[in-house]
Motif scaffolding. Structure first.
Motif, PDB file in Angstrom:
ATOM      1  N   GLY A  32       0.815  -1.212   0.000  1.00  0.00           N
ATOM      2  CA  GLY A  32       0.000   0.000   0.000  1.00  0.00           C
ATOM      3  C   GLY A  32       0.843   1.254   0.000  1.00  0.00           C
ATOM      4  O   GLY A  32       0.533   2.225  -0.696  1.00  0.00           O
ATOM      5  N   LEU A  33       1.935   1.248   0.783  1.00  0.00           N
ATOM      6  CA  LEU A  33       2.819   2.417   0.814  1.00  0.00           C
ATOM      7  C   LEU A  33       3.469   2.680  -0.539  1.00  0.00           C
ATOM      8  O   LEU A  33       3.761   3.826  -0.876  1.00  0.00           O
ATOM      9  CB  LEU A  33       3.893   2.246   1.889  1.00  0.00           C
ATOM     10  N   VAL A  36       1.411   5.132  -2.562  1.00  0.00           N
ATOM     11  CA  VAL A  36       1.208   6.505  -2.075  1.00  0.00           C
ATOM     12  C   VAL A  36       1.751   7.516  -3.076  1.00  0.00           C
ATOM     13  O   VAL A  36       1.106   8.529  -3.375  1.00  0.00           O
ATOM     14  CB  VAL A  36       1.827   6.694  -0.673  1.00  0.00           C
ATOM     15  N   SER A  39      -0.560   7.833  -5.904  1.00  0.00           N
ATOM     16  CA  SER A  39      -1.746   8.568  -5.472  1.00  0.00           C
ATOM     17  C   SER A  39      -1.477  10.070  -5.437  1.00  0.00           C
ATOM     18  O   SER A  39      -2.289  10.869  -5.910  1.00  0.00           O
ATOM     19  CB  SER A  39      -2.183   8.061  -4.095  1.00  0.00           C
ATOM     20  N   ALA A 138      -7.791  12.986   0.218  1.00  0.00           N
ATOM     21  CA  ALA A 138      -6.987  12.047   0.999  1.00  0.00           C
ATOM     22  C   ALA A 138      -7.784  10.770   1.274  1.00  0.00           C
ATOM     23  O   ALA A 138      -7.250   9.665   1.191  1.00  0.00           O
ATOM     24  CB  ALA A 138      -6.529  12.687   2.306  1.00  0.00           C
ATOM     25  N   PHE A 139      -9.063  10.925   1.586  1.00  0.00           N
ATOM     26  CA  PHE A 139      -9.918   9.753   1.824  1.00  0.00           C
ATOM     27  C   PHE A 139     -10.059   8.925   0.557  1.00  0.00           C
ATOM     28  O   PHE A 139      -9.923   7.696   0.588  1.00  0.00           O
ATOM     29  CB  PHE A 139     -11.297  10.197   2.339  1.00  0.00           C
ATOM     30  N   GLY A 141      -7.993   8.879  -1.943  1.00  0.00           N
ATOM     31  CA  GLY A 141      -6.681   8.284  -2.172  1.00  0.00           C
ATOM     32  C   GLY A 141      -6.439   7.086  -1.281  1.00  0.00           C
ATOM     33  O   GLY A 141      -5.901   6.064  -1.718  1.00  0.00           O
ATOM     34  N   PHE A 142      -6.847   7.180  -0.018  1.00  0.00           N
ATOM     35  CA  PHE A 142      -6.692   6.071   0.915  1.00  0.00           C
ATOM     36  C   PHE A 142      -7.494   4.855   0.456  1.00  0.00           C
ATOM     37  O   PHE A 142      -6.991   3.719   0.458  1.00  0.00           O
ATOM     38  CB  PHE A 142      -7.119   6.503   2.321  1.00  0.00           C
ATOM     39  N   VAL A 143      -8.734   5.082   0.061  1.00  0.00           N
ATOM     40  CA  VAL A 143      -9.572   3.988  -0.433  1.00  0.00           C
ATOM     41  C   VAL A 143      -8.951   3.384  -1.690  1.00  0.00           C
ATOM     42  O   VAL A 143      -8.887   2.161  -1.846  1.00  0.00           O
ATOM     43  CB  VAL A 143     -11.015   4.481  -0.706  1.00  0.00           C
ATOM     44  N   ILE A 145      -5.770   3.335  -2.508  1.00  0.00           N
ATOM     45  CA  ILE A 145      -4.572   2.580  -2.114  1.00  0.00           C
ATOM     46  C   ILE A 145      -4.957   1.241  -1.486  1.00  0.00           C
ATOM     47  O   ILE A 145      -4.367   0.205  -1.790  1.00  0.00           O
ATOM     48  CB  ILE A 145      -3.701   3.417  -1.162  1.00  0.00           C
ATOM     49  N   VAL A 146      -5.963   1.246  -0.608  1.00  0.00           N
ATOM     50  CA  VAL A 146      -6.395  -0.003   0.025  1.00  0.00           C
ATOM     51  C   VAL A 146      -6.914  -0.977  -1.025  1.00  0.00           C
ATOM     52  O   VAL A 146      -6.561  -2.167  -1.012  1.00  0.00           O
ATOM     53  CB  VAL A 146      -7.469   0.274   1.108  1.00  0.00           C
ATOM     54  N   SER A 149      -4.053  -2.337  -3.028  1.00  0.00           N
ATOM     55  CA  SER A 149      -3.272  -3.274  -2.222  1.00  0.00           C
ATOM     56  C   SER A 149      -3.952  -4.620  -2.101  1.00  0.00           C
ATOM     57  O   SER A 149      -3.296  -5.656  -2.054  1.00  0.00           O
ATOM     58  CB  SER A 149      -3.033  -2.708  -0.825  1.00  0.00           C
TER      59      SER A 149
END
Length: 153
Positions: A32-33, A36, A39, A138-139, A141-143, A145-146, A149
């Motif tokens: 996931g990192l 980033v 993203s 950011a949210f 992007g987080f979704v 990335i998850v 992953s």
């Protein structure tokens, strides 16, 4: 098409099973990192476009807004790097990261005010709008990335 969806389903199931162990969870987190930077590469130009829309009366080009965004993100990353260097040599806890975030937010407000040359109230309203939109990005992007992953093997 069906084969692609089947492969995604298999990869997702394997990654979820892998996350049940500590090593597997670390592996998925590392994966996931690695997304980033991708993203950020995608979302910072979108954020710059939003900045251009908020400051539409200002005669700045899109590239000037993009440079401003990259500049402020660089300051944020430098503050975070300094935090981790200090953390390496001292016994500060992660709650101190909130202080770093506060310093960055003060810096961002002052940078917006100086760069766009607007009054305190207008800058504060736009500051709140920008940070709300940034949190939304950011949210997302987080979704993103998850999901990447979990889907990719």
């Amino acid at each position: 098409s069906n084969r692609f969806i089947y492969q995604i389903t298999i990869n997702t199931r394997e990654n979820i099973e892998q996350m049940k162990t500590k090593e597997g969870l670390n592996s998925v987190l590392k994966k996931g990192l690695s997304f980033v930077s991708i993203s950020l590469f995608v979302f910072l130009p979108i954020f710059s476009l939003f900045l251009k829309l908020i400051f539409i009366r200002r005669k700045y080009t899109y590239m000037e807004h993009l440079v401003f965004v990259f500049h402020t993100q660089t300051v944020l990353f430098l503050l975070i790097i300094i935090f981790f260097i200090v953390k390496f040599f001292t016994e500060i806890d992660y709650n101190s990261l909130l202080v770093v975030l506060g310093v960055f937010l003060i810096y961002l407000y002052m940078a917006l005010r100086r760069f766009y040359e607007q009054g305190r109230l207008k800058t504060m309203i736009k500051f709140i709008l920008l940070n709300s939109f940034y949190m939304f990005l950011a949210f997302v992007g987080f979704v993103f990335i998850v999901l990447l992953s979990l889907i990719l093997n």
